[in-house]
Design a protein around this motif. Structure first.
Motif, PDB file in Angstrom:
ATOM      1  N   VAL A 392       0.815  -1.217   0.000  1.00  0.00           N
ATOM      2  CA  VAL A 392       0.000   0.000   0.000  1.00  0.00           C
ATOM      3  C   VAL A 392       0.850   1.269   0.000  1.00  0.00           C
ATOM      4  O   VAL A 392       0.373   2.334  -0.409  1.00  0.00           O
ATOM      5  N   PHE A 412      -7.544  -0.121   1.713  1.00  0.00           N
ATOM      6  CA  PHE A 412      -6.183  -0.048   2.247  1.00  0.00           C
ATOM      7  C   PHE A 412      -6.101  -0.529   3.697  1.00  0.00           C
ATOM      8  O   PHE A 412      -5.296  -0.044   4.474  1.00  0.00           O
ATOM      9  N   TYR A 417      -2.431  -3.427  -1.434  1.00  0.00           N
ATOM     10  CA  TYR A 417      -3.570  -3.102  -2.280  1.00  0.00           C
ATOM     11  C   TYR A 417      -3.809  -4.329  -3.155  1.00  0.00           C
ATOM     12  O   TYR A 417      -2.934  -4.752  -3.914  1.00  0.00           O
TER      13      TYR A 417
END
Length: 546
Positions: A392, A412, A417
């Motif tokens: 992320v 998130f 991700y």
């Protein structure tokens, strides 16, 4: 250009200056090589136009000054709806120079789709081509849109003082503009997703997104950098201005590196596109797999005397037949790549790689792309299917959803991700696309959510239930297939199929209508009543030999 993959992975650095922004990049290009061709344009009627980098800079600044007089400033949202056009970059860069956010829209949308976007992001300004104004007029009273700038309106005068001709707005304006200070972390665009599981989501990108394209897409996919010799180069990406891929290549590669590019307004026709590549001397091509498949069906393909040195593809997996036939004809191997609206190119067949047909390539340097188990954050073993995921904190992904903190929390919440796309990796590190975790349909490069198709179908009085899945197709990769349970009193026949298809073309973007319809007594469901589309997809693969 041939890359040492392992060396690139070891030495890559995310060099993103704090002050990075695309108007400043274009300004630098204009100062350094203002007379270099930026855009060579042709339309279907034979019209031609050219813009140098100095032209793009000057026209963008003129438009920025016009927007300033109209009251457009930092943080405002500017929608745009126009075909491929020689002034597309001036419009986009000019709006960005004001600190505004671009909201690109495709001409394949419907007025209700535009209204949703305008209301969702509270856009007050739209730049629309003269041929598409009928899509904007019906939504003005139901949206915040209060300024309409019409491209190619020429000298037309509008009775409504809120309507403006682009050409008249920029005429006589100063070619210098003093806008707000911009940096890499300032918001740049809101690119709406295809609405896979509901309404389209507003993907927020900052100016650094374009720097990421320059660092990733340009060298590791297209095979160019700012230091390339562009004296004999002409790049052509066939995408439209309303799609994220426009930012991936025409803006994110050509404009950032200073490369010359070709833009053609017309619709795709294989022979026309081959003629254009021949006549214009295109050296690097980016097309979707459907277009490559159509190229290879042209008679006497090898008779075209093309100057191509590189060809890249994205949007859906490119199968081995067009790769081999294209290579046999032109001595150039199309190289696949993978990414999303939310990302840069994550996996590519980089310049110099030994292309494995059917593979997306290998993860690009600088991005720790991995395949995770769909149930936890453990990486899967080679040969196993996992979900493509990116840490992320990576600069390569988007900055969340515009003013949607509830979506950010869902997206998130972990260390990664998750893209929602499934792939497997072989022992050599090559990735192979396996499908969508959320049942998305990819047809001719378009990403289509089954929910939208199903929701529209059941709006017809003849349809009781519907399920939409991908059905393999030789040219398009996949088409939308609808399994339909009819309401009482209706019979499934060719006339009803034609009626449903015409109805769907009115309800959704044309590329989303079901090209195949099958009438069934019931749909396969889970114990909780959810449709098991996986069973229907498997049935389609069996029918069509995949």
């Amino acid at each position: 250009m041939s890359l040492d993959y392992e060396r690139e992975r070891e030495t890559f650095e995310w060099a993103i200056p704090d002050e990075y922004n695309i108007p400043a990049v274009v300004e630098d290009h204009a100062d350094s090589f203002g007379d270099r061709l930026a855009v060579r344009f042709r339309d279907e009627e034979g019209g031609e136009a050219e813009r140098t980098y100095a032209d793009v800079r000057d026209d963008a600044n003129r438009f920025a000054n016009a927007l300033a007089d109209l009251g457009v400033g930092a943080g405002d949202r500017v929608m745009h709806l126009f075909p491929r056009h020689p002034d597309a970059f001036a419009v986009q860069v000019g709006a960005l120079a004001r600190g505004a956010l671009l909201v690109p829209c495709s001409a394949m949308l419907k007025p209700k789709d535009l209204a949703f976007r305008a209301n969702d992001c509270e856009a007050e300004t739209v730049v629309v081509h003269e041929d598409l104004t009928e899509m904007v007029e019906p939504i003005l009273d139901e949206t915040p849109l209060s300024r309409v700038v019409v491209l190619d309106a020429g000298g037309d005068e509008f009775a409504d003082p809120n309507w403006h001709s682009f050409e008249q707005l920029v005429a006589g304006r100063d070619a210098d503009h003093e806008g707000p200070d911009l940096g890499a972390d300032d918001p740049m665009s809101i690119n709406y997703t295809s609405g896979t599981t509901g309404q389209p989501k507003p993907v927020l990108h900052r100016h650094r997104w374009l720097r990421c394209f320059e660092l990733i897409n340009a060298p590791y996919w297209w095979g160019v950098t700012q230091d390339s010799d562009f004296s004999d180069e002409l790049l052509w990406a066939t995408t439209g201005t309303g799609w994220a891929k426009w930012f991936w290549s025409p803006v994110g590669v050509a404009l950032t590196t200073g490369a010359p590019q070709f833009v053609y307004e017309g619709e795709f026709d294989a022979e026309t596109f081959l003629d254009l590549m021949d006549e214009e001397g295109v050296t690097r091509l980016c097309a979707v797999p459907t277009q490559y498949r159509m190229f290879t069906q042209v008679d006497r393909l090898a008779d075209y005397d093309l100057e191509l040195t590189e060809a890249v593809s994205a949007g859906e997996p490119l199968n081995r037949e067009p790769i081999q036939e294209f290579e046999d004809a032109f001595g150039v191997t199309p190289r696949d790549g993978y990414g999303q609206t939310e990302t840069v190119a994550l996996v590519t067949n980089y310049p110099g790689i030994d292309v494995k047909p059917g593979s997306m390539g290998k993860p690009v340097p600088g991005i720790d792309v991995t395949l995770l188990d769909t149930q936890d954050e453990e990486a899967v073993e080679p040969g196993e299917t996992g979900e493509i995921a990116v840490p992320v904190e990576s600069p390569a992904i988007f900055d969340g959803y515009y003013e949607k903190p509830q979506l950010d929390e869902k997206t998130f919440h972990g260390d990664y991700y998750r893209t929602g796309d499934l792939a497997r990796k072989d022992e050599d590190g090559y990735f192979f696309f396996e499908g969508r975790a959320d049942d998305i349909i990819i047809s001719s490069g378009y990403r289509i959510g089954p929910f939208e198709v199903e929701d529209a179908l059941v709006g017809h009085e003849a349809v009781a239930e519907a399920a939409a899945v991908a059905s393999p197709h030789d040219e398009r990769g996949n088409v939308v297939k609808a399994y339909v349970v009819l309401a009482d009193g209706y019979d499934g026949n060719d006339d009803l199929t034609d009626e449903l298809q015409d109805y769907m073309k009115e309800q959704t973007a044309p590329y989303k209508y079901p090209r195949r319809i099958e009438y069934v007594d019931e749909l396969p469901t889970t114990s909780s009543g959810k449709i098991r589309r996986i069973e229907l997809r498997e049935e389609e693969r069996e029918k069509f030999g995949e």
